[in-house]
Design a protein around this motif. Structure first.
Motif, PDB file in Angstrom:
ATOM      1  N   ASP A 177       0.807  -1.222   0.000  1.00  0.00           N
ATOM      2  CA  ASP A 177       0.000   0.000   0.000  1.00  0.00           C
ATOM      3  C   ASP A 177       0.841   1.273   0.000  1.00  0.00           C
ATOM      4  O   ASP A 177       0.332   2.355  -0.296  1.00  0.00           O
ATOM      5  CB  ASP A 177      -0.943   0.011   1.201  1.00  0.00           C
ATOM      6  CG  ASP A 177      -2.146   0.913   0.979  1.00  0.00           C
ATOM      7  OD1 ASP A 177      -2.597   1.011  -0.172  1.00  0.00           O
ATOM      8  OD2 ASP A 177      -2.632   1.506   1.952  1.00  0.00           O
ATOM      9  N   GLY A 178       2.115   1.202   0.352  1.00  0.00           N
ATOM     10  CA  GLY A 178       3.009   2.341   0.192  1.00  0.00           C
ATOM     11  C   GLY A 178       2.782   3.500   1.143  1.00  0.00           C
ATOM     12  O   GLY A 178       2.988   4.653   0.750  1.00  0.00           O
ATOM     13  N   VAL A 179       2.383   3.224   2.381  1.00  0.00           N
ATOM     14  CA  VAL A 179       2.138   4.289   3.362  1.00  0.00           C
ATOM     15  C   VAL A 179       3.151   4.172   4.500  1.00  0.00           C
ATOM     16  O   VAL A 179       2.990   3.327   5.392  1.00  0.00           O
ATOM     17  CB  VAL A 179       0.705   4.231   3.919  1.00  0.00           C
ATOM     18  CG1 VAL A 179       0.452   5.424   4.848  1.00  0.00           C
ATOM     19  CG2 VAL A 179      -0.311   4.207   2.787  1.00  0.00           C
ATOM     20  N   PRO A 180       4.206   4.980   4.504  1.00  0.00           N
ATOM     21  CA  PRO A 180       5.206   4.901   5.576  1.00  0.00           C
ATOM     22  C   PRO A 180       4.579   5.127   6.955  1.00  0.00           C
ATOM     23  O   PRO A 180       3.725   5.992   7.136  1.00  0.00           O
ATOM     24  CB  PRO A 180       6.185   6.029   5.231  1.00  0.00           C
ATOM     25  CG  PRO A 180       6.071   6.168   3.745  1.00  0.00           C
ATOM     26  CD  PRO A 180       4.609   5.941   3.456  1.00  0.00           C
ATOM     27  N   SER A 220       2.443   0.241  11.546  1.00  0.00           N
ATOM     28  CA  SER A 220       1.321  -0.426  12.217  1.00  0.00           C
ATOM     29  C   SER A 220       1.101  -1.842  11.713  1.00  0.00           C
ATOM     30  O   SER A 220       0.785  -2.751  12.498  1.00  0.00           O
ATOM     31  CB  SER A 220       0.045   0.400  12.013  1.00  0.00           C
ATOM     32  OG  SER A 220       0.204   1.698  12.521  1.00  0.00           O
ATOM     33  N   LEU A 221       1.262  -2.066  10.406  1.00  0.00           N
ATOM     34  CA  LEU A 221       1.066  -3.408   9.861  1.00  0.00           C
ATOM     35  C   LEU A 221       2.084  -4.378  10.442  1.00  0.00           C
ATOM     36  O   LEU A 221       1.741  -5.537  10.770  1.00  0.00           O
ATOM     37  CB  LEU A 221       1.172  -3.373   8.338  1.00  0.00           C
ATOM     38  CG  LEU A 221       1.020  -4.713   7.617  1.00  0.00           C
ATOM     39  CD1 LEU A 221      -0.366  -5.297   7.846  1.00  0.00           C
ATOM     40  CD2 LEU A 221       1.294  -4.560   6.118  1.00  0.00           C
ATOM     41  N   ILE A 222       3.330  -3.929  10.596  1.00  0.00           N
ATOM     42  CA  ILE A 222       4.360  -4.802  11.175  1.00  0.00           C
ATOM     43  C   ILE A 222       4.014  -5.156  12.620  1.00  0.00           C
ATOM     44  O   ILE A 222       4.153  -6.313  13.038  1.00  0.00           O
ATOM     45  CB  ILE A 222       5.741  -4.122  11.101  1.00  0.00           C
ATOM     46  CG1 ILE A 222       6.065  -3.697   9.665  1.00  0.00           C
ATOM     47  CG2 ILE A 222       6.824  -5.033  11.662  1.00  0.00           C
ATOM     48  CD1 ILE A 222       6.073  -4.820   8.669  1.00  0.00           C
ATOM     49  N   SER A 223       3.549  -4.163  13.369  1.00  0.00           N
ATOM     50  CA  SER A 223       3.138  -4.440  14.747  1.00  0.00           C
ATOM     51  C   SER A 223       1.988  -5.437  14.780  1.00  0.00           C
ATOM     52  O   SER A 223       1.958  -6.347  15.626  1.00  0.00           O
ATOM     53  CB  SER A 223       2.723  -3.139  15.448  1.00  0.00           C
ATOM     54  OG  SER A 223       3.811  -2.256  15.562  1.00  0.00           O
ATOM     55  N   ALA A 224       1.030  -5.300  13.875  1.00  0.00           N
ATOM     56  CA  ALA A 224      -0.150  -6.159  13.882  1.00  0.00           C
ATOM     57  C   ALA A 224       0.198  -7.619  13.624  1.00  0.00           C
ATOM     58  O   ALA A 224      -0.424  -8.529  14.189  1.00  0.00           O
ATOM     59  CB  ALA A 224      -1.155  -5.662  12.855  1.00  0.00           C
ATOM     60  N   ILE A 225       1.207  -7.876  12.758  1.00  0.00           N
ATOM     61  CA  ILE A 225       1.488  -9.264  12.371  1.00  0.00           C
ATOM     62  C   ILE A 225       2.621  -9.888  13.180  1.00  0.00           C
ATOM     63  O   ILE A 225       2.940 -11.062  12.980  1.00  0.00           O
ATOM     64  CB  ILE A 225       1.818  -9.355  10.863  1.00  0.00           C
ATOM     65  CG1 ILE A 225       3.081  -8.570  10.520  1.00  0.00           C
ATOM     66  CG2 ILE A 225       0.636  -8.873  10.034  1.00  0.00           C
ATOM     67  CD1 ILE A 225       3.488  -8.654   9.056  1.00  0.00           C
ATOM     68  N   THR A 226       3.212  -9.119  14.097  1.00  0.00           N
ATOM     69  CA  THR A 226       4.347  -9.671  14.851  1.00  0.00           C
ATOM     70  C   THR A 226       4.138  -9.701  16.366  1.00  0.00           C
ATOM     71  O   THR A 226       5.009 -10.202  17.071  1.00  0.00           O
ATOM     72  CB  THR A 226       5.630  -8.855  14.572  1.00  0.00           C
ATOM     73  OG1 THR A 226       5.434  -7.492  14.955  1.00  0.00           O
ATOM     74  CG2 THR A 226       6.017  -8.941  13.105  1.00  0.00           C
ATOM     75  N   GLU A 259       0.359  10.823  15.473  1.00  0.00           N
ATOM     76  CA  GLU A 259       1.793  10.838  15.218  1.00  0.00           C
ATOM     77  C   GLU A 259       2.197   9.505  14.612  1.00  0.00           C
ATOM     78  O   GLU A 259       1.759   8.443  15.072  1.00  0.00           O
ATOM     79  CB  GLU A 259       2.579  11.101  16.505  1.00  0.00           C
ATOM     80  CG  GLU A 259       2.449  12.528  17.023  1.00  0.00           C
ATOM     81  CD  GLU A 259       3.381  12.805  18.197  1.00  0.00           C
ATOM     82  OE1 GLU A 259       4.244  11.937  18.480  1.00  0.00           O
ATOM     83  OE2 GLU A 259       3.247  13.872  18.814  1.00  0.00           O
ATOM     84  N   THR A 260       3.024   9.569  13.590  1.00  0.00           N
ATOM     85  CA  THR A 260       3.454   8.351  12.912  1.00  0.00           C
ATOM     86  C   THR A 260       4.264   7.470  13.855  1.00  0.00           C
ATOM     87  O   THR A 260       5.229   7.937  14.475  1.00  0.00           O
ATOM     88  CB  THR A 260       4.322   8.701  11.691  1.00  0.00           C
ATOM     89  OG1 THR A 260       3.579   9.561  10.830  1.00  0.00           O
ATOM     90  CG2 THR A 260       4.715   7.446  10.933  1.00  0.00           C
ATOM     91  N   VAL A 286       0.056  -1.053  21.743  1.00  0.00           N
ATOM     92  CA  VAL A 286       1.124  -1.721  20.993  1.00  0.00           C
ATOM     93  C   VAL A 286       1.549  -0.880  19.784  1.00  0.00           C
ATOM     94  O   VAL A 286       2.707  -0.945  19.342  1.00  0.00           O
ATOM     95  CB  VAL A 286       0.646  -3.120  20.540  1.00  0.00           C
ATOM     96  CG1 VAL A 286       1.576  -3.713  19.481  1.00  0.00           C
ATOM     97  CG2 VAL A 286       0.558  -4.054  21.743  1.00  0.00           C
ATOM     98  N   TYR A 287       0.658  -0.050  19.275  1.00  0.00           N
ATOM     99  CA  TYR A 287       0.902   0.642  18.011  1.00  0.00           C
ATOM    100  C   TYR A 287       1.591   1.985  18.171  1.00  0.00           C
ATOM    101  O   TYR A 287       1.817   2.687  17.189  1.00  0.00           O
ATOM    102  CB  TYR A 287      -0.419   0.808  17.260  1.00  0.00           C
ATOM    103  CG  TYR A 287      -1.006  -0.530  16.883  1.00  0.00           C
ATOM    104  CD1 TYR A 287      -0.616  -1.183  15.721  1.00  0.00           C
ATOM    105  CD2 TYR A 287      -1.912  -1.169  17.728  1.00  0.00           C
ATOM    106  CE1 TYR A 287      -1.126  -2.417  15.389  1.00  0.00           C
ATOM    107  CE2 TYR A 287      -2.429  -2.420  17.413  1.00  0.00           C
ATOM    108  CZ  TYR A 287      -2.026  -3.039  16.246  1.00  0.00           C
ATOM    109  OH  TYR A 287      -2.519  -4.272  15.934  1.00  0.00           O
ATOM    110  N   GLY A 288       1.956   2.341  19.387  1.00  0.00           N
ATOM    111  CA  GLY A 288       2.748   3.545  19.562  1.00  0.00           C
ATOM    112  C   GLY A 288       1.947   4.708  20.109  1.00  0.00           C
ATOM    113  O   GLY A 288       0.725   4.812  19.947  1.00  0.00           O
TER     114      GLY A 288
END
Length: 403
Positions: A88-91, A367-373, A361-362, A383-385
């Motif tokens: 999806d290309g969203v940093p 977030s995707l990495i946090s969700a799958i790990t 805040e980014t 968990v998402y910051g």
């Protein structure tokens, strides 16, 4: 998905081809309206970035190399990315961004059809020109037309994106509310010479105009004098035709309209693409008019030149009344998510737009990495910051978002 529908999708996708583009993203100089040359972000040493056209069920691969001095990304605006959220290309959400001198390949399974666009999602880079149309031709086109024309409309700034962002986020009210003017570009060209922005019509032909608003902050209204438009697509969804003589598009929106040309070359007509400026609090909304020409014959007289002669009523076009071609029933709602938008000054003395009175805040980890790990902890917002403000959903949940 039902088994029959799944088999149909697999059969259709087998007919698609692989389309590959190489993008070396870097800085170039450009003067799109002939009034101000500045540094922009181009592709392969050129600007504007190339438009991309594919067929439904193709596989689109874009090999991206980052020659900037900061991170970048490419986002396919409007693509659902079902089963491929990591493309999806969203940093900060689905990836870290492509580092300077780094490379990454975005690969899209093109299951949708319609009008989309590609742009960077890193900071404000697309305001500096890293954006282009992405057109997906339907396998079975429900509407008939003779010509397909893309009109990418953009409120363009003569200043770079960081200067614009610094002003909007200034702690000084006088700086924050100082008006600044955008200038209309049509397919990355503008200025006062209508030859570079004109449309050419042949008598009796029907044109599909794919209109995109790729501006940073401005709504755009569009209409053609003495020509009726029939809206047949919004944001990638094919619809039953709806008649209008004008349409409004907010940032990121796209619409396709059918326009049948006059039967004679006796006259040329004005089209109008006006900019609404309303992003700055404390600054009254303004309408910045832009007009160019629909040409039937080079020497034909031009009608409806002045605003007083305009036939456009500018009634608000309500796209909620459009009827999708596929007529899928509304799903049941498993979860209701209210999002109330606010604009105001916060503890950093800067103006922010917020959801439910909370700033975003980014996160350091996307977030995707946090969700799958993080296993079961993925269901806990912390968990998402800090200040990422996630909304946690169960898989395959039908959600109604109330704005």
């Amino acid at each position: 998905m039902k088994p029959v529908a799944l088999l149909s999708l697999l059969a259709a996708s087998a007919l698609g081809k692989r389309v590959v583009h190489d993008w070396d993203i870097g800085y170039v100089q450009a003067n799109p309206d002939g009034q101000n040359q500045r540094r922009v972000i181009g592709v392969n040493g050129k600007w504007p970035p190339p438009a991309i056209e594919v067929d439904q069920y193709d596989i689109l691969a874009i090999n991206v190399h980052n020659s900037l001095d900061e991170a970048t990304s490419v986002h396919a605006h409007g693509f659902h990315q079902r089963d491929t959220p990591f493309m999806d290309g969203v940093p900060g959400v689905t990836e870290c961004g492509i580092a300077p001198n780094g490379s990454f390949t975005y690969e899209y399974n093109v299951t949708q059809s319609g009008t989309y666009w590609l742009h960077s999602h890193y900071q404000e880079q697309y305001i500096d020109g890293l954006r282009s149309p992405l057109i997906v031709r339907a396998q079975k086109e429900p509407h008939h037309y003779d010509h397909d024309v893309t009109m990418m409309l953009e409120a363009w700034y003569h200043r770079n994106s960081k200067e614009v962002a610094d002003q909007l986020l200034s702690t000084s009210q006088s700086i924050r509310e100082a008006p600044f003017r955008p200038y209309m570009l049509v397919n990355s060209r503008g200025g006062t010479d209508p030859d570079v922005t004109k449309l050419r019509f042949e008598p009796g032909k029907t044109y599909r105009l794919r209109i995109l608003n790729v501006s940073a902050t401005a709504m755009i209204r569009f209409g053609i004098e003495e020509h009726e438009m029939r809206v047949i697509e919004v944001d990638g969804t094919a619809t039953e035709p709806k008649r209008t003589n004008s349409i409004q598009l907010s940032v990121g929106q796209r619409a396709s309209v059918l326009v049948t040309a006059k039967s004679s070359r006796a006259a040329n007509y004005m089209y109008r693409a006006d900019i609404f400026t309303d992003i700055q609090s404390g600054v009254d909304r303004a309408v910045l008019p832009f007009s160019s020409v629909v040409e039937y014959a080079p020497n034909a007289p031009l009608r409806n030149v002045s605003d007083a002669q305009s036939t456009l009523d500018w009634d608000f076009f309500d796209d909620i009344d459009l009827v999708p071609i596929d007529r899928q029933p509304m799903p049941g709602v498993n979860k209701w998510v209210p999002l109330e938008m606010h604009t105001g000054l916060y503890d950093d003395r800067r103006e922010h737009i917020t959801f439910n009175n909370r700033t975003y805040e980014t996160p350091i980890v996307p977030s995707l990495i946090s969700a799958i790990t993080t296993g079961y902890q993925a269901f806990y917002p912390d968990v998402y910051g800090f200040k990422s403000q996630p909304v946690i959903l169960d898989p395959n949940t039908d959600v109604e978002i109330a704005l």
